[in-house]
Scaffold this motif. Sequence first.
Motif, PDB file in Angstrom:
ATOM      1  N   SER A 197       0.794  -1.228   0.000  1.00  0.00           N
ATOM      2  CA  SER A 197       0.000   0.000   0.000  1.00  0.00           C
ATOM      3  C   SER A 197       0.825   1.276   0.000  1.00  0.00           C
ATOM      4  O   SER A 197       0.317   2.340  -0.367  1.00  0.00           O
ATOM      5  N   GLY A 198       2.098   1.184   0.448  1.00  0.00           N
ATOM      6  CA  GLY A 198       2.905   2.390   0.562  1.00  0.00           C
ATOM      7  C   GLY A 198       2.706   3.127   1.868  1.00  0.00           C
ATOM      8  O   GLY A 198       3.444   4.065   2.187  1.00  0.00           O
ATOM      9  N   TYR A 199       1.699   2.712   2.657  1.00  0.00           N
ATOM     10  CA  TYR A 199       1.456   3.360   3.950  1.00  0.00           C
ATOM     11  C   TYR A 199       2.323   2.712   5.023  1.00  0.00           C
ATOM     12  O   TYR A 199       2.391   1.494   5.136  1.00  0.00           O
ATOM     13  N   ASP A 200       2.983   3.527   5.845  1.00  0.00           N
ATOM     14  CA  ASP A 200       3.737   3.033   6.987  1.00  0.00           C
ATOM     15  C   ASP A 200       2.766   2.728   8.129  1.00  0.00           C
ATOM     16  O   ASP A 200       1.623   3.197   8.131  1.00  0.00           O
ATOM     17  N   MET A 204      -1.181   4.214   9.434  1.00  0.00           N
ATOM     18  CA  MET A 204      -2.413   3.421   9.441  1.00  0.00           C
ATOM     19  C   MET A 204      -2.897   2.999  10.818  1.00  0.00           C
ATOM     20  O   MET A 204      -4.086   2.725  10.979  1.00  0.00           O
ATOM     21  N   LEU A 205      -2.014   2.915  11.816  1.00  0.00           N
ATOM     22  CA  LEU A 205      -2.462   2.458  13.130  1.00  0.00           C
ATOM     23  C   LEU A 205      -3.556   3.388  13.661  1.00  0.00           C
ATOM     24  O   LEU A 205      -3.373   4.609  13.747  1.00  0.00           O
ATOM     25  N   GLY A 206      -4.681   2.790  14.022  1.00  0.00           N
ATOM     26  CA  GLY A 206      -5.817   3.555  14.501  1.00  0.00           C
ATOM     27  C   GLY A 206      -6.724   4.077  13.409  1.00  0.00           C
ATOM     28  O   GLY A 206      -7.830   4.573  13.698  1.00  0.00           O
ATOM     29  N   MET A 207      -6.296   3.970  12.156  1.00  0.00           N
ATOM     30  CA  MET A 207      -7.106   4.444  11.036  1.00  0.00           C
ATOM     31  C   MET A 207      -8.036   3.327  10.547  1.00  0.00           C
ATOM     32  O   MET A 207      -7.691   2.151  10.624  1.00  0.00           O
ATOM     33  N   PRO A 208      -9.218   3.670  10.006  1.00  0.00           N
ATOM     34  CA  PRO A 208     -10.090   2.630   9.437  1.00  0.00           C
ATOM     35  C   PRO A 208      -9.456   2.038   8.190  1.00  0.00           C
ATOM     36  O   PRO A 208      -8.869   2.761   7.379  1.00  0.00           O
ATOM     37  N   ILE A 209      -9.568   0.722   8.033  1.00  0.00           N
ATOM     38  CA  ILE A 209      -8.993   0.057   6.863  1.00  0.00           C
ATOM     39  C   ILE A 209      -9.666   0.532   5.583  1.00  0.00           C
ATOM     40  O   ILE A 209      -9.095   0.436   4.488  1.00  0.00           O
ATOM     41  N   ALA A 210     -10.861   1.103   5.705  1.00  0.00           N
ATOM     42  CA  ALA A 210     -11.564   1.637   4.537  1.00  0.00           C
ATOM     43  C   ALA A 210     -10.803   2.786   3.895  1.00  0.00           C
ATOM     44  O   ALA A 210     -11.144   3.200   2.772  1.00  0.00           O
ATOM     45  N   THR A 211      -9.767   3.287   4.572  1.00  0.00           N
ATOM     46  CA  THR A 211      -8.919   4.335   3.990  1.00  0.00           C
ATOM     47  C   THR A 211      -8.356   3.901   2.638  1.00  0.00           C
ATOM     48  O   THR A 211      -8.115   4.732   1.760  1.00  0.00           O
ATOM     49  N   LEU A 212      -8.145   2.602   2.470  1.00  0.00           N
ATOM     50  CA  LEU A 212      -7.554   2.095   1.231  1.00  0.00           C
ATOM     51  C   LEU A 212      -8.551   2.075   0.072  1.00  0.00           C
ATOM     52  O   LEU A 212      -8.141   1.941  -1.075  1.00  0.00           O
ATOM     53  N   PHE A 213      -9.836   2.190   0.363  1.00  0.00           N
ATOM     54  CA  PHE A 213     -10.847   2.085  -0.687  1.00  0.00           C
ATOM     55  C   PHE A 213     -11.058   3.432  -1.370  1.00  0.00           C
ATOM     56  O   PHE A 213     -10.680   4.485  -0.847  1.00  0.00           O
ATOM     57  N   SER A 214     -11.690   3.358  -2.533  1.00  0.00           N
ATOM     58  CA  SER A 214     -12.025   4.584  -3.243  1.00  0.00           C
ATOM     59  C   SER A 214     -13.090   5.344  -2.458  1.00  0.00           C
ATOM     60  O   SER A 214     -13.797   4.781  -1.615  1.00  0.00           O
ATOM     61  N   ASN A 242      -8.196  -1.053  -4.509  1.00  0.00           N
ATOM     62  CA  ASN A 242      -7.681  -0.256  -3.407  1.00  0.00           C
ATOM     63  C   ASN A 242      -6.672   0.752  -3.948  1.00  0.00           C
ATOM     64  O   ASN A 242      -6.183   0.607  -5.073  1.00  0.00           O
ATOM     65  N   PHE A 243      -6.369   1.742  -3.111  1.00  0.00           N
ATOM     66  CA  PHE A 243      -5.471   2.807  -3.551  1.00  0.00           C
ATOM     67  C   PHE A 243      -4.262   2.898  -2.633  1.00  0.00           C
ATOM     68  O   PHE A 243      -4.376   2.835  -1.408  1.00  0.00           O
TER      69      PHE A 243
END
Length: 530
Positions: A197-200, A204-214, A242-243
């Motif tokens: 994903s490129g995200y460290d 992402m910790l504490g963020m919703p996994i839906a962040t990866l979706f459009s 996913n993005f």
Amino acid sequence: MWGERTPVRHSQGGFVSHREEFSTGEFQRPSATEERFQLLVQSVVDYAIYMLDPDGYITSWNSGAQQIKGYSAAEALGKNFSMFYTPEDRANGMPGKALAIAREQGRFNGEAWRVRRDGSRFRALVAIDAIRDSDGELIGFAKVTRDVTEHWEAVARLEESERRFRLFVQGVPDYAICMLDERGSVRHWNAGARSISGYDSLDMLGMPIATLFSEEDRLSGVMGRLLKEALERDSCEAEYWNFRKDGTRFLAHISLRALKDEDHILRGYAHIIRDMSEQRAAEQELEATRELLVQSQKLDALGQLTGGVAHDFNNILQAITGGLEVASLRLAKGDNAQAQYYLDGAARSVERAMHLTRRLLAFARRQPLMPTCLNLNQLVSSMTEMLERTVGARVSVDIKLNPSVLYVFCDANQLETALLNLAINGRDAMPNGGYLRITTQPGPPGPNGQQFGSVSVADNGVGIPNEMIARVFDPFFTTKPLGQGTGLGLSMIHGFVQQSQGMVHLDSKLGVGTRVDMNLPLCEPPTPRD
């Protein structure tokens, strides 16, 4: 300071009360309450309970202390409690530090390794309480030790297992392995997730996994539906775009599993992502290559078809032209009989041309058919005599009709022609004779639930090599010797069955024989008229 003192007088069983230890007068007999307390402490075998004087020398010793540490009361009383510490802890002054903390703060709690009488070590949970008199003066310490080796080892094994699991998860670069809480927010983010994903993990910790979706998928609640499905079914799988952090997208194959404890209470989700972009691109490239191959094969077949048709029609036209020229000469000489002979030959050539045209139209699926709802058993039965004459005496014709009447929707004339072609093919495959079995039965269901009636023609001839089976329905392809077949028979059958919305299947083995199944759509029998 940490040497040995002369043991103080102690009561039976090795436990001495505070009053006995620190009285300055004559020995006083314990009260009934003190005796009951001594018996209670002495009966505790899972804890080492003993007293220390202000300098750390042992003044009492219960049976639990003897069981855990291995020293009898006679061996322990008067000794400094530092004897139970490991050499490393003694060198670091840990016994004195523990007493100092208990003296200053009233209590010391700790966990460390201790040494038994036989030299073995055990994990000890330790509590040291400072004891003061009514004037607040320190008169000693109460020390309680518990052997927690088994628990410590179990925890150590669990921690090691968790450490190895974390290393395993972190070491998987091709999969994003994430742990989510009950709401779908990220609690763990492995190296594979960062790579894909490129995200460290800090992103992402504490963020919703839906962040990866459009944005569209987030607004439509895709992730919520996946979490609900996983909760209801324990797991689910799906594919979504996913993005990455840089804005590029990838095709994510998502595996989501609900994590429940033994009471079936949800504790979170295991979320695994695999980047399918390269695989999907490879599949698309392969499909494009296959399409090019199909087009190439079509062009090759078209070339064969054009050459074969030109050759056959050229022969027919030459026969017609030659016959007409000779007939004209005979008519000029008044020889009407000979002229009629050659005119008849030209007419036969025209008929051959018409037959060839019908085959071509059937192959191209352009021949106008006249389908009707016909009784399959009745049509096959009516052809018995014709088939027997066609294949000759050396071939035995065995016709097995299905007990139930099957009505199929097709062109009766084309079906008869197809059966004759298959009978001739079977005869030619059995130069030394054999049997030809024609069977009617219900066919296999089609992809959309369509029901079929099937007519099969099987022989026990020479069979067809495996490498040729895929080409048997190609135009002008024949397994017969040169000059003994046009190669349009099976292609005509294929075109007729396909045009009738049916299916045709050929199965063959060398030395065993060949079977062709024509599956034609079933229909309702015609209603009799009054």
